[in-house]
Design a protein around this motif. Structure first.
Motif, mmCIF file in Angstrom:
data_model
loop_
_atom_site.group_PDB
_atom_site.id
_atom_site.type_symbol
_atom_site.label_atom_id
_atom_site.label_comp_id
_atom_site.label_asym_id
_atom_site.label_seq_id
_atom_site.Cartn_x
_atom_site.Cartn_y
_atom_site.Cartn_z
ATOM 1 N N HIS A 6 0.832 -1.208 0.000
ATOM 2 C CA HIS A 6 0.000 0.000 0.000
ATOM 3 C C HIS A 6 0.867 1.259 0.000
ATOM 4 O O HIS A 6 0.596 2.200 -0.755
ATOM 5 C CB HIS A 6 -0.917 -0.022 1.229
ATOM 6 N N ASP B 162 5.282 7.730 5.607
ATOM 7 C CA ASP B 162 4.822 6.348 5.543
ATOM 8 C C ASP B 162 4.743 5.695 6.914
ATOM 9 O O ASP B 162 4.335 4.545 7.022
ATOM 10 C CB ASP B 162 5.723 5.528 4.619
ATOM 11 N N ARG C 126 1.094 4.121 -2.869
ATOM 12 C CA ARG C 126 0.904 5.547 -2.574
ATOM 13 C C ARG C 126 2.107 6.355 -3.003
ATOM 14 O O ARG C 126 1.976 7.467 -3.539
ATOM 15 C CB ARG C 126 0.640 5.752 -1.077
ATOM 16 N N ARG D 14 -5.546 13.337 -1.643
ATOM 17 C CA ARG D 14 -4.602 13.081 -2.721
ATOM 18 C C ARG D 14 -3.398 14.004 -2.695
ATOM 19 O O ARG D 14 -2.554 13.932 -3.595
ATOM 20 C CB ARG D 14 -5.323 13.233 -4.077
ATOM 21 N N ILE E 245 -1.047 7.524 5.457
ATOM 22 C CA ILE E 245 -1.143 6.482 4.426
ATOM 23 C C ILE E 245 -2.558 5.937 4.335
ATOM 24 O O ILE E 245 -2.934 5.352 3.316
ATOM 25 C CB ILE E 245 -0.148 5.339 4.715
ATOM 26 N N ILE F 177 -7.128 7.893 2.164
ATOM 27 C CA ILE F 177 -7.232 7.608 0.732
ATOM 28 C C ILE F 177 -7.794 8.811 -0.027
ATOM 29 O O ILE F 177 -7.387 9.103 -1.158
ATOM 30 C CB ILE F 177 -8.115 6.371 0.495
ATOM 31 N N GLU G 278 1.991 6.702 -6.664
ATOM 32 C CA GLU G 278 0.941 7.666 -7.011
ATOM 33 C C GLU G 278 1.419 9.096 -6.798
ATOM 34 O O GLU G 278 1.183 9.980 -7.638
ATOM 35 C CB GLU G 278 -0.299 7.379 -6.165
ATOM 36 N N TYR G 279 2.094 9.310 -5.672
ATOM 37 C CA TYR G 279 2.613 10.652 -5.404
ATOM 38 C C TYR G 279 3.664 11.056 -6.443
ATOM 39 O O TYR G 279 3.668 12.191 -6.940
ATOM 40 C CB TYR G 279 3.213 10.705 -4.002
#
Length: 1350
Positions: free
Chosen positions: A330, A387, A334, A398, A392, A395, A337-338
């Motif tokens: 996860h 993290d 993330r 963003r 984290i 969700i 995604e970042y």
């Protein structure tokens, strides 16, 4: 004794586990594994296995119930099933020696024998001794399961001798082996079976194991089992082997080597582990807990098996590892995604290359923090790293953790962002450079493919730099621009050629000739040729323009929301409301009055005494008083006064008002009544073109800025009212502001006293539209031309503006119209007085205009009459004011040879309620004055009431006999059965033309009489041509009282149109005409030219490529289907839905529908004509078009001479047999199709009583299509009637020719002339002849008529 019915108990065995025991000195730091062996056997589950057991106890623990002061432990019992299925119970005893934790010496016990002798005892006794589980049980017996040794005593049945084969702990293996040897000697004395268990084989020393095996081999029946309690290997085997030695009924024990047993055990563990891990992997939420998951899985067999083999602790560890993996996965996602979002964040916060090109990473971070959108892209966390926080789990948030930017990965993304901006900047520059390169290439035309252009730009620097996708995108953008520009220029060109389009009636359909003329004219234009590669788009634009021309509405206006009608309604809605609102505040009293009444009240203006502005405003106020306000004006008197107004001014003002009141009582009409207010004295239409480069406010300002302007009647959103003094009276003028396309309907249908035609001097299309509109305006209606531009300087600085303004002024001079200009930058020219002279001119000609309008209305109604007679004008319509003139192209109004007191036809007011549709049928027109026409966007004023005319005197009447004859003829010609349809010259008619030809599009020579072809009743199957002779019947007029009328009208002339008064207008229309009619006379300046004789060549109906229509007939049929599918579908549709349709195959269908039917069939042969909702006439036209498009006619040319000769055979029977033999010579494909279509036409003719289509009529419509005649051959013209009669014969004798039927008796084709000379023509129906018959062929058949009608 045991009861008989009681089941026997399973056998029970007691096994004593013995081995090296004693103090640390004797056995070393650890034992030989007796306790672990017993634990694993009795409680095999992993959770119940304890690897640590101690023999060092306190005195209290030693004296507890578990140890019970004994040096042996009772491990409990276990029930085991043998291979033969027999159960047995095994009690396990461990002989050990407990050491005092104080003295580290053996505890004192009731049995004082040494361990070797004590361990070999076969009888054990200890009252209330409890089962041993683990060390933690000692002292806490109540917390564990309490199970007593049975009856406090047990008899040992066998011994399990444990030998530790591992390295040991400070122990010598030889000493252990010596101890074991002594122990074995004592065990042997008991005569009980013994098995050696080699313990700790997982840590085995090989030579130790060999020594043990050597030791056992020297003994009789002594087996060695290699075991490992830690991995549960061969534990059960060693006990089972001992039981087999005790029970002779069991088989010989099978001993498995340690390595083999270990592999088998590990395989079980691996399999169970895999199954358990799969169970665990079903958990996808890293927030899950072991407690929750284990409760869900506890009943699952895979879970239970793994717990038994590996234990709960390992299961929990496996689960924890899985949860950690989920969490890390996860976090990884993330992070990705970042990182993927970073470029977008950089684009948002750092979009400008100039700002960041020279910044390092830390400086860029500081710059980002200062941005207002920083918080939208990033979040600064209180705890780091991100993290390790609960971020984290957010969700929905963003935003990127700001501490992530401290990583090298984020810095790399920033560097890539800078490089991307640099390359993107370069790419954009190169794309723009490439765009400019394309703009410089002159030969690129709209619609030109990229592949044709690419080879010319291969060496261009910009082209080499950008990608192929970019180059195509730039070229596509360039193409869209030039295509859009070309389309705009093409549309502008169409407007410039407005004379080419606006010569037909509204709601008409352009003929094929008209379309050919349009294409011929436009094809010379470069703007037409510019769209050569986009021919479908060009055709679409042209059709859209034509559709708008013939069906104009503001909704379909090509200018969209810039339509003049829409703009005018918006401006008037706001400006008129403001004017009315302003006046209500100024004049409002307790009495409620309308503002338009106030305009009729006298008033006087008094100038206030304001020193600072009086000098500059006084000239303007005086000018407005004289020319605009038209009222008394009181100046500021000489001298100095402290107040704004003085007594002298007030007295002068009152005197002026009284004088105005007195003047109004003498010469001016009083305040209008409600009826007067609703009616206007003059109705003026102002026309402007949609899309002209000026605002509607500019052309409305001369009216809206006037104090006498008010709103028109309710519902007239594009009209306003002006109250102006013209002459000696105040007049109400209705100004209707319309677009040119809406004004066309007004020009044709409504009473208009004058036109103000506005055009932009900057736009040729605006002038073209004005010319087209003005050409069709009657020259009795005054016209004011208005040119609009920015300033007067444009006339001298811009040649194009100068040319258009000069042309407008020149046209105005030619037609004696008014001309003026409006300047957007000048206020002076925006005054109502600009049109004062025009309004006066209109007022002078008002009566003449209204008389002309009434005459046209009567003439139009008469023209639509179905009777062959033309009606006489009614008494209330002064019809005879304008005699024929030399420059008039239209014939003077014809008169009936009957007196005014005889009315042969319905009155014009009745006839105006009916119009002819495209097929010649009447339909009612439900309209009233001031109605809102949905097809036009104008509010038309009501026509004025006709003024009565003084009855004529000395009118001669017709003789009684002649009058009776005419009345009898009228009675036999009911109006509903007849129609008068003017047709073009025979040379101009196209036999296969399916267009409905509008009347306005037909050119007629001056003095050429109208001719109409009609078909009589079925009783007389002959064609009669009626020539209109009323025009030349002057003698009859004099005899019947018309001499007085003609004598009165010699001083006036009949109204014409402006295009015949202006050389400029006429020459423009004439230039179009000459392009398509090369034999037009150049010497005739103001007469409509004679049309070029056109050869008979069937026009190509299709403007699209087709793989079906126009193909040879052989390609469209097969042996299984000898009839073309399209023909079958059309015939089936006609016979199912329209066999009884009046005029079938004679009345033309809509050309667009015909084309659509063929186009849809081209795309899908399975179309359903019923679902297309088309008319029967359209399908019939499409069927005829199919045969007309065939490369060769259905009746072959080679057989035409034979058919002609056979038709001349006098004997009917012989003639029919000869024709039948000729038909057999047809090609088989032609024969099948010809038989099919003739059979269909026969069925149509059988319904002739309803559809009025006899075999004769059908042959007239169909023979040119079936035979494709050559009209260029003059000899052929003399045989047209014979060819037509041949097709008629085929239709009539269908059964004889194709189905071996009998010959049908028919009436002669040409009937004898009428026997009664006084009888008029029989009732007629309109007929559109495919090939117009030549006059010389028909005239001999006609009889001289005593009335001179024929």
């Amino acid at each position: 004794m045991m009861a008989k019915n009681k089941e026997p108990r399973p056998p029970s065995y007691t096994i004593s586990v013995v081995g090296l025991s004693g103090t640390e000195k004797d056995k070393g730091n650890c034992g030989v594994g007796k306790s672990c062996l017993c634990n694993r056997f009795v409680r095999s589950k992993a959770d119940e296995y304890y690897p640590e057991h101690t023999s060092v106890l306190s005195t209290i623990d030693f004296g507890g119930r578990v140890v019970n002061n004994d040096h042996f432990l009772y491990w409990g019992d276990i029930t085991q099933n043998g291979e033969d299925g027999v159960e047995c119970k095994i009690h396990v005893i461990e002989q050990t020696e407990f050491i005092d934790d104080q003295t580290f010496l053996p505890h004192r016990s009731t049995n004082l024998q040494p361990y070797i002798k004590r361990a070999a005892a076969s009888k054990l006794q200890s009252a209330e001794k409890l089962m041993y589980i683990c060390t933690d049980q000692l002292g806490l017996e109540q917390d564990f399961e309490q199970k007593q040794m049975p009856e406090g005593k047990l008899s040992v049945d066998g011994f399990l001798l444990c030998i530790d084969v591992s390295q040991g702990c400070n122990r010598k293996f030889d000493d252990q082996l010596k101890f074991v040897n002594n122990l074995f000697v004592q065990l042997s004395k008991s005569k009980k079976p013994v098995i050696i268990a080699a313990t700790k084989c997982d840590e085995c020393v090989d030579h130790y194991l060999r020594e043990v095996q050597a030791f056992a081999s020297n003994k009789k029946n002594l087996l060695v089992v290699e075991t490992s309690a830690r991995f549960n290997v061969n534990i059960e085997t060693c006990f089972t082997a001992l039981i087999q030695m005790l029970d002779k009924t069991r088989g010989k024990p099978k001993i498995i080597p340690y390595l083999d047993a270990y592999k088998t055990q590990r395989q079980l563990v691996v399999t169970a582990t895999d199954k358990f891990e799969k169970l665990v992997q079903t958990v996808r939420d890293y927030h899950a807990t072991w407690k929750t998951v284990s409760n869900k899985l506890k009943n699952h067999p895979d879970y239970e098996e793994y717990i038994n083999l590996e234990g709960t602790r390992k299961a929990r560890n496996t689960f924890s590892k899985h949860i950690e993996q989920l969490k890390q996965e996860h976090i990884r996602k993330r992070r990705e995604e970042y990182i993927n979002t970073l470029p977008r964040a950089f684009n948002t916060l750092l979009p400008n290359l100039e700002e960041i090109e020279h910044l390092n990473w830390s400086e860029a971070l500081k710059l980002m923090e200062k941005r207002t959108d920083f918080q939208l892209c990033f979040v600064v966390l209180k705890k780091t790293p991100w993290d390790k926080t609960d971020h984290i789990d957010k969700i929905n948030d963003r935003r990127i953790p700001f501490d992530l930017l401290s990583t090298l990965e984020a810095e790399k993304v920033y560097q890539n962002h800078v490089q991307h901006l640099i390359s993107e900047k370069r790419r954009v520059e190169m794309k723009e450079k490439f765009k400019k390169t394309l703009e410089k290439i002159q030969f690129i035309s709209p619609g030109q493919p990229w592949e044709e252009v690419m080879c010319f730009v291969m060496e261009d620097e910009a082209f080499k730099y950008i990608t192929e996708t970019d180059s195509k995108e730039v070229y596509g953008r360039h193409q869209r621009e030039i295509v859009e520009k070309a389309k705009e220029e093409f549309q502008e060109m169409l407007f410039e050629h407005s004379e080419l389009f606006y010569d037909l009636d509204l709601n008409a359909t352009p003929s094929s000739d008209k379309m050919s003329e349009i294409h011929t004219v436009l094809s010379e234009e470069p703007r037409y040729k510019a769209l050569q590669k986009l021919a479908p788009d060009r055709e679409s634009l042209l059709l859209k323009h034509i559709g708008f021309v013939y069906h104009p509405t503001k909704e379909t206006c090509l200018s969209g929301l810039n339509c003049t009608d829409i703009k005018v309604e918006q401006v008037l809605a706001s400006r008129i409301l403001q004017l009315d609102h302003g006046r209500s505040r100024l004049y409002h009293t307790s009495q409620i009055r309308k503002d338009k009444y106030m305009a009729n009240l006298p008033f006087t203006l008094i100038l206030a005494n304001q020193r600072d502005s009086i000098g500059k405003n006084l000239p303007i106020l005086r000018h407005q008083r004289q020319h605009k306000l038209q009222c008394p004006f009181v100046d500021v008197p000489a001298g100095t006064y402290p107040r704004k107004f003085n007594e002298t001014q007030i007295k002068q003002a009152l005197r002026g008002v009284l004088e105005s009141v007195k003047h109004n009582l003498d010469v001016v009409s009083p305040v209008p009544t409600n009826k007067d207010v609703s009616e206007a004295d003059l109705r003026i239409v102002m026309c402007a073109m949609c899309g002209d480069p000026f605002s509607v406010d500019l052309i409305l300002s001369p009216f809206l800025d006037s104090h006498s302007c008010s709103a028109a009647q309710a519902g007239q959103n594009n009209s306003l009212m002006l109250d102006k003094i013209i002459g000696e009276k105040r007049r109400r003028i209705q100004i209707t502001i319309l677009s040119y396309h809406s004004s066309i309907g007004v020009r044709k249908d409504e009473l208009v006293h004058g036109y103000i035609l506005v055009y932009s001097a900057k736009r040729k299309a605006s002038m073209g539209m004005l010319r087209a509109f003005l050409s069709e305006v009657q020259d009795t209606i005054p016209v004011q031309l208005v040119a609009v531009t920015d300033s007067q300087a444009d006339f001298f600085e811009n040649e194009a503006i100068k040319e258009l303004m000069t042309e407008g002024e020149h046209i105005a001079t030619e037609i004696t119209a008014k001309f003026t200009a409006l300047y957007s930058l000048s206020q002076y020219h925006r005054q109502t007085e600009v049109f004062t002279l025009f309004f006066s001119d209109v007022l002078e000609k008002k009566n003449m205009i209204e008389n002309s309008y009434l005459s046209d209305s009567t003439r139009e109604s008469t023209h639509q009459s179905e009777d062959v007679f033309l009606p006489s004008p009614r008494d209330c319509y002064p019809y005879n004011n304008y005699p024929d003139s030399d420059d008039d192209t239209e014939a003077p109004p014809p008169y009936s040879p009957i007196g005014d007191d005889v009315q042969l036809l319905p009155t014009p007011s009745d006839r105006s309620r009916y119009r002819l549709d495209l097929e010649g049928n009447e339909y009612p027109v439900h309209s009233t004055p001031n109605c809102h026409d949905h097809e036009r966007n104008h509010k038309v004023p009501p026509p004025i009431k006709p003024k009565p005319v003084v009855p004529k005197t000395n009118v001669k009447k017709l003789g009684p006999n002649l009058l009776k004859t005419i009345e009898a003829g009228i009675g036999k010609n009911p109006r509903k059965q007849t129609s008068r349809v003017p047709l073009a010259h025979p040379e101009d008619m196209d036999p296969t033309d399916n267009y409905a030809e509008p009347v306005d599009a037909i050119f007629k020579q001056k003095g050429y009489p109208d001719e109409i072809y009609v078909v009589p009743d079925d009783s007389q199957n002959r064609i009669i041509k009626i020539r209109n002779s009323f025009v030349n019947n002057t003698q009859g007029d004099e005899e019947n009282g018309f001499s007085d009328r003609t004598s009165k009208s010699h001083g006036e002339r009949r109204p014409s149109k402006y295009k015949y008064k202006s050389k400029t207008l006429f020459s423009k229309a004439k230039s179009y005409y000459r392009r398509t009619h090369s034999d037009a006379s150049d010497d005739e300046a103001f007469t409509i030219q004679k049309k070029k004789t056109k050869n008979f060549n069937p026009p190509t109906r299709r403007n699209w490529e087709s793989n079906y229509f126009g193909m040879p007939l052989q390609d469209l049929v097969t042996a299984e289907k000898p009839i073309p599918l399209f023909v079958e579908k059309c015939v089936a549709f006609i016979e199912d839905t329209g066999l009884c349709t009046e005029g079938l195959y004679r009345v033309s269908g809509n050309k667009t529908d015909q084309d659509n039917i063929q186009k849809q069939f081209d795309q899908d042969h399975n179309i359903n004509l019923v679902s297309m909702e088309v008319t029967v006439n359209a399908v019939a036209g499409a069927l005829k078009a199919f045969f007309a498009d065939l490369p060769d006619p259905l009746i072959p040319y080679s057989l035409h001479p034979e058919l002609l000769e056979a038709a001349k055979i006098p004997d009917k029977t012989e003639r029919l047999h000869a024709l039948k033999e000729i038909v057999k010579k047809f090609h088989p494909v032609n024969y099948d199709v010809f038989r099919y279509i003739i059979t269909h036409l026969n069925r149509v003719s059988q319904q002739n009583k309803i559809n009025l289509m006899t075999a004769d009529n059908l042959s007239i419509c169909f023979w040119p299509t079936l035979m494709r005649p050559d009209f260029e051959n003059r000899e052929f013209l003399s045989t047209t009637k014979i060819h037509q009669s041949v097709v008629e014969t085929f239709i009539q004798q269908c059964q004889f020719f194709f189905y071996n039927g009998e010959i049908v008796e028919t009436v002669n084709t040409v009937a004898p002339p009428p026997s009664n000379p006084g009888q008029l023509v029989e009732p007629m129906v309109p007929l559109q002849l495919p090939p117009p018959l030549q006059p010389q062929l028909i005239q001999p058949q006609l009889q001289t008529d005593p009335l001179g009608i024929i």
